[in-house]
Design a protein around this motif. Structure first.
Motif, PDB file in Angstrom:
ATOM      1  N   SER A   1      -6.423  -5.391  -0.926  1.00  0.00           N
ATOM      2  CA  SER A   1      -5.836  -4.710   0.217  1.00  0.00           C
ATOM      3  C   SER A   1      -6.828  -4.689   1.394  1.00  0.00           C
ATOM      4  O   SER A   1      -6.481  -5.041   2.527  1.00  0.00           O
ATOM      5  CB  SER A   1      -5.461  -3.295  -0.235  1.00  0.00           C
ATOM      6  OG  SER A   1      -5.153  -2.476   0.835  1.00  0.00           O
ATOM      7  N   ILE A   2      -8.060  -4.296   1.113  1.00  0.00           N
ATOM      8  CA  ILE A   2      -9.067  -4.227   2.184  1.00  0.00           C
ATOM      9  C   ILE A   2      -9.326  -5.622   2.747  1.00  0.00           C
ATOM     10  O   ILE A   2      -9.318  -5.840   3.962  1.00  0.00           O
ATOM     11  CB  ILE A   2     -10.389  -3.615   1.651  1.00  0.00           C
ATOM     12  CG1 ILE A   2     -10.192  -2.124   1.330  1.00  0.00           C
ATOM     13  CG2 ILE A   2     -11.545  -3.829   2.631  1.00  0.00           C
ATOM     14  CD1 ILE A   2     -11.392  -1.456   0.661  1.00  0.00           C
TER      15      ILE A   2
ATOM     16  N   LYS B 260      -6.756  -7.473   5.068  1.00  0.00           N
ATOM     17  CA  LYS B 260      -6.735  -7.005   6.471  1.00  0.00           C
ATOM     18  C   LYS B 260      -7.969  -7.494   7.219  1.00  0.00           C
ATOM     19  O   LYS B 260      -7.895  -7.919   8.375  1.00  0.00           O
ATOM     20  CB  LYS B 260      -6.689  -5.475   6.505  1.00  0.00           C
ATOM     21  CG  LYS B 260      -5.333  -4.931   6.096  1.00  0.00           C
ATOM     22  CD  LYS B 260      -5.284  -3.432   6.137  1.00  0.00           C
ATOM     23  CE  LYS B 260      -6.042  -2.791   5.015  1.00  0.00           C
ATOM     24  NZ  LYS B 260      -5.289  -2.004   4.069  1.00  0.00           N
TER      25      LYS B 260
ATOM     26  N   ARG C 243       2.141   1.701  -3.439  1.00  0.00           N
ATOM     27  CA  ARG C 243       1.082   2.175  -4.352  1.00  0.00           C
ATOM     28  C   ARG C 243       0.860   3.668  -4.182  1.00  0.00           C
ATOM     29  O   ARG C 243       0.604   4.391  -5.147  1.00  0.00           O
ATOM     30  CB  ARG C 243      -0.213   1.394  -4.093  1.00  0.00           C
ATOM     31  CG  ARG C 243      -0.163  -0.025  -4.637  1.00  0.00           C
ATOM     32  CD  ARG C 243      -1.297  -0.859  -4.080  1.00  0.00           C
ATOM     33  NE  ARG C 243      -2.585  -0.276  -4.377  1.00  0.00           N
ATOM     34  CZ  ARG C 243      -3.660  -0.409  -3.601  1.00  0.00           C
ATOM     35  NH1 ARG C 243      -3.608  -1.122  -2.499  1.00  0.00           N
ATOM     36  NH2 ARG C 243      -4.782   0.148  -3.946  1.00  0.00           N
TER      37      ARG C 243
ATOM     38  N   TYR D 186       0.841  -1.197   0.000  1.00  0.00           N
ATOM     39  CA  TYR D 186       0.000   0.000   0.000  1.00  0.00           C
ATOM     40  C   TYR D 186       0.878   1.249   0.000  1.00  0.00           C
ATOM     41  O   TYR D 186       0.615   2.208  -0.741  1.00  0.00           O
ATOM     42  CB  TYR D 186      -0.962   0.009   1.196  1.00  0.00           C
ATOM     43  CG  TYR D 186      -1.944   1.143   1.064  1.00  0.00           C
ATOM     44  CD1 TYR D 186      -3.071   1.004   0.248  1.00  0.00           C
ATOM     45  CD2 TYR D 186      -1.727   2.345   1.683  1.00  0.00           C
ATOM     46  CE1 TYR D 186      -3.946   2.057   0.061  1.00  0.00           C
ATOM     47  CE2 TYR D 186      -2.598   3.406   1.507  1.00  0.00           C
ATOM     48  CZ  TYR D 186      -3.710   3.258   0.706  1.00  0.00           C
ATOM     49  OH  TYR D 186      -4.568   4.298   0.515  1.00  0.00           O
TER      50      TYR D 186
ATOM     51  N   PHE E 176     -13.325   7.508  -2.711  1.00  0.00           N
ATOM     52  CA  PHE E 176     -12.337   6.962  -3.642  1.00  0.00           C
ATOM     53  C   PHE E 176     -12.956   6.698  -5.009  1.00  0.00           C
ATOM     54  O   PHE E 176     -12.387   6.963  -6.045  1.00  0.00           O
ATOM     55  CB  PHE E 176     -11.868   5.584  -3.127  1.00  0.00           C
ATOM     56  CG  PHE E 176     -10.540   5.595  -2.450  1.00  0.00           C
ATOM     57  CD1 PHE E 176      -9.432   6.100  -3.076  1.00  0.00           C
ATOM     58  CD2 PHE E 176     -10.399   5.057  -1.176  1.00  0.00           C
ATOM     59  CE1 PHE E 176      -8.198   6.092  -2.457  1.00  0.00           C
ATOM     60  CE2 PHE E 176      -9.177   5.041  -0.545  1.00  0.00           C
ATOM     61  CZ  PHE E 176      -8.074   5.555  -1.187  1.00  0.00           C
TER      62      PHE E 176
ATOM     63  N   LEU F 110      -6.804  -4.075  -6.813  1.00  0.00           N
ATOM     64  CA  LEU F 110      -5.773  -3.858  -5.785  1.00  0.00           C
ATOM     65  C   LEU F 110      -6.405  -3.338  -4.494  1.00  0.00           C
ATOM     66  O   LEU F 110      -6.013  -3.748  -3.390  1.00  0.00           O
ATOM     67  CB  LEU F 110      -4.683  -2.897  -6.289  1.00  0.00           C
ATOM     68  CG  LEU F 110      -3.838  -3.400  -7.472  1.00  0.00           C
ATOM     69  CD1 LEU F 110      -2.801  -2.351  -7.880  1.00  0.00           C
ATOM     70  CD2 LEU F 110      -3.134  -4.722  -7.139  1.00  0.00           C
ATOM     71  N   ILE F 111      -7.390  -2.450  -4.605  1.00  0.00           N
ATOM     72  CA  ILE F 111      -8.079  -1.953  -3.401  1.00  0.00           C
ATOM     73  C   ILE F 111      -8.804  -3.121  -2.719  1.00  0.00           C
ATOM     74  O   ILE F 111      -8.736  -3.294  -1.499  1.00  0.00           O
ATOM     75  CB  ILE F 111      -9.088  -0.828  -3.750  1.00  0.00           C
ATOM     76  CG1 ILE F 111      -8.361   0.425  -4.243  1.00  0.00           C
ATOM     77  CG2 ILE F 111      -9.968  -0.494  -2.550  1.00  0.00           C
ATOM     78  CD1 ILE F 111      -9.278   1.555  -4.709  1.00  0.00           C
TER      79      ILE F 111
HETATM   80  N1  URA Z   1      -8.049   1.191   1.825  1.00  0.00           N
HETATM   81  C1  URA Z   1      -7.214   0.136   1.906  1.00  0.00           C
HETATM   82  O1  URA Z   1      -7.065  -0.489   2.946  1.00  0.00           O
HETATM   83  N2  URA Z   1      -6.531  -0.230   0.793  1.00  0.00           N
HETATM   84  C2  URA Z   1      -6.658   0.409  -0.377  1.00  0.00           C
HETATM   85  O2  URA Z   1      -6.042   0.016  -1.331  1.00  0.00           O
HETATM   86  C3  URA Z   1      -7.527   1.525  -0.441  1.00  0.00           C
HETATM   87  C4  URA Z   1      -8.225   1.886   0.686  1.00  0.00           C
END
Ligand code: URA
Length: 445
Positions: A186-187, A190, A171, A168, A210, A182-183
């Motif tokens: 990433s979300i 987690k 990026r 991140y 976003f 990719l978003i």
């Molecule tokens: N929030 C995130 O955790 N990752 C992203 O890529 C964008 C927003």
């Protein structure tokens, strides 16, 4: 794991081909072990940004980022564990309200949140405006607090999806943030690491989000739901509008203040509507209601009977915070400076640029311009008007608070630029537009 050539895999993605799960594992594992340098990962991310990732690639990227760190096992905590994630906006304080509501209804909520990013606020910064509140619990205490209160609110630790954390950051400086796959990876890496059983997503679109359009938000929501379900988690997403801030207060303590109002039975209608929908869905997914509608009724009842507000007091005390200002919020130390922005003409508020309003909040000290900057917890904006409200020339549209010596004229001008006054009463932008589940997309009615 089979060995591959890093350059060949980057070339493959660059040329629009897809990578299989073994190839994706190879790349992420080598990057995690510092064998693959940042410049090669940057090239791969740009190739993925330009050519996209299919559903299988998205799932394997998520899996590898998830397993780059600890995946929490919360099976020793009874109940269906449910969290909520918002893709971010201005004035979005729903987590502060719904987390105690849902926990008060008996559903355990293990919540790992982020800090403010640019114009949009973050739950951690808001919680830290409560004196003493500790968002840095280790994972052992995370489980203990969750067991005791059915709720825990912490920040991403170094153990949670570390590959995502590094990717991140890359990026952010290689212009590869705004990519739906990719978003989504990433979300979800987690969220899946938290040990949840189900997830509710608030995917925002509009000038303060976003995703600028409903179409892009829908693609992101569908991708998030597919990934969640593939990992065996019930996942429901709502598309909600961010063409004006949510509620009236923007800024860390100001948002806690408005959340306390909501938990005491007051609060603005738009904020309550989104919060009860998300909370009701969490209560439904957590098996404490038979339908989302029943979940919403339970959510409202937990406010009315005071159990949600009591849960907020309990969790603040349970995470070392002071409950003093929860019961007497007007005693919170006021910002040293305040000033107002006024309407330039008579008419109706016809549009609001949430991004600029968020950036005006950052100017006041409610957010950070660089990672090193500290937050002023009392800084922020209270909107006196929202879209559709009539205004008179010279009438206050926003009140600003700060402890910094700011250029008041600059902030005032930003707010005046962000708020359009038209001659006719406009349509208020849609608040909730679609529901996305594993069964498909349903327009909101
Ligand atoms: N929030 C995130 O955790 N990752 C992203 O890529 C964008 C927003």
């Amino acid at each position: 794991m089979k060995s591959h050539n890093i350059v060949s895999l980057i070339r493959k993605k660059r040329d629009g081909e897809s990578l299989d799960s073994d190839e994706m594992r190879f790349l992420i594992q080598l990057y995690s072990r510092d064998v693959m340098p940042d410049y090669q990962m940057s090239a791969f991310l740009m190739a993925a940004f330009l050519n996209g990732l299919n559903d299988d690639e998205s799932a394997s990227l998520t899996r590898e980022m998830l397993h780059s760190g600890t995946v929490l096992d919360l099976s020793m905590v009874p109940g269906v564990k449910v969290d909520k994630h918002s893709t971010g906006g201005v004035g979005d304080k729903t987590s502060l309200i719904l987390a105690p509501i849902v926990a008060a209804c008996g559903v355990p909520v293990p919540m790992i949140s982020g800090r403010g990013l640019g114009h949009s606020g973050g739950t951690l910064d808001k919680l830290e405006s409560i004196p003493g509140f500790n968002v840095n619990l280790d994972l052992k205490r995370y489980v203990e607090v969750l067991k005791e209160h059915k709720l825990v609110l912490i920040g991403q630790t170094d153990e949670i999806a570390p590959a995502d954390k590094r990717m991140y950051a890359l990026r952010d400086v290689t212009a590869t943030v705004e990519s739906i796959p990719l978003i989504a990876g990433s979300i979800m890496s987690k969220k899946l690491a938290e040990g949840i059983d189900a997830l509710v997503l608030d995917v925002k679109f509009g000038n303060g989000a976003f995703m600028k359009t409903r179409e892009d938000a829908l693609s992101l929501a569908q991708r998030l739901v597919v990934i969640g379900e593939e990992f065996g988690k019930r996942t429901v997403a709502y598309l909600t509008g961010m063409d004006q801030p949510l509620g009236n207060n923007i800024g860390n303590w100001l948002e806690v203040y408005e959340s306390i109002e909501c938990l005491n039975g007051g609060g603005p209608k738009d904020l309550l509507e989104v919060t009860h929908l998300l909370a009701g869905t969490m209560i439904y997914l957590g098996d404490e209601a038979g339908t989302v509608e029943e979940g919403i009724e339970r959510s409202k009842a937990a406010v009315q009977d005071g159990s949600a507000m009591q849960k907020l007091r309990d969790i603040v005390a349970g995470q070392d915070g002071s409950t003093e200002y929860l019961d007497r919020p007007d005693d919170y130390p006021a910002a040293s400076h305040s000033f107002e922005a006024a309407a330039g003409k008579d008419g109706y508020i016809s549009a609001m640029n949430s991004y600029i309003i968020g950036m005006a909040g950052v100017e006041l000290g409610a957010g950070r311009k660089s990672k090193e900057e500290t937050i002023d917890p009392a800084a922020g904006i209270i909107l006196e008007k929202k879209i559709g409200d009539p205004v008179k020339r010279g009438e206050t549209i926003a009140r600003c608070f700060t402890n910094k010596e700011v250029e008041t004229d600059t902030v005032r001008q930003m707010l005046q630029d962000a708020v359009t006054v038209g001659s006719f009463r406009p349509d208020v932008p849609a608040l909730i537009t679609d529901t996305v589940t594993r069964d498909g997309v349903t327009p909101w009615s």
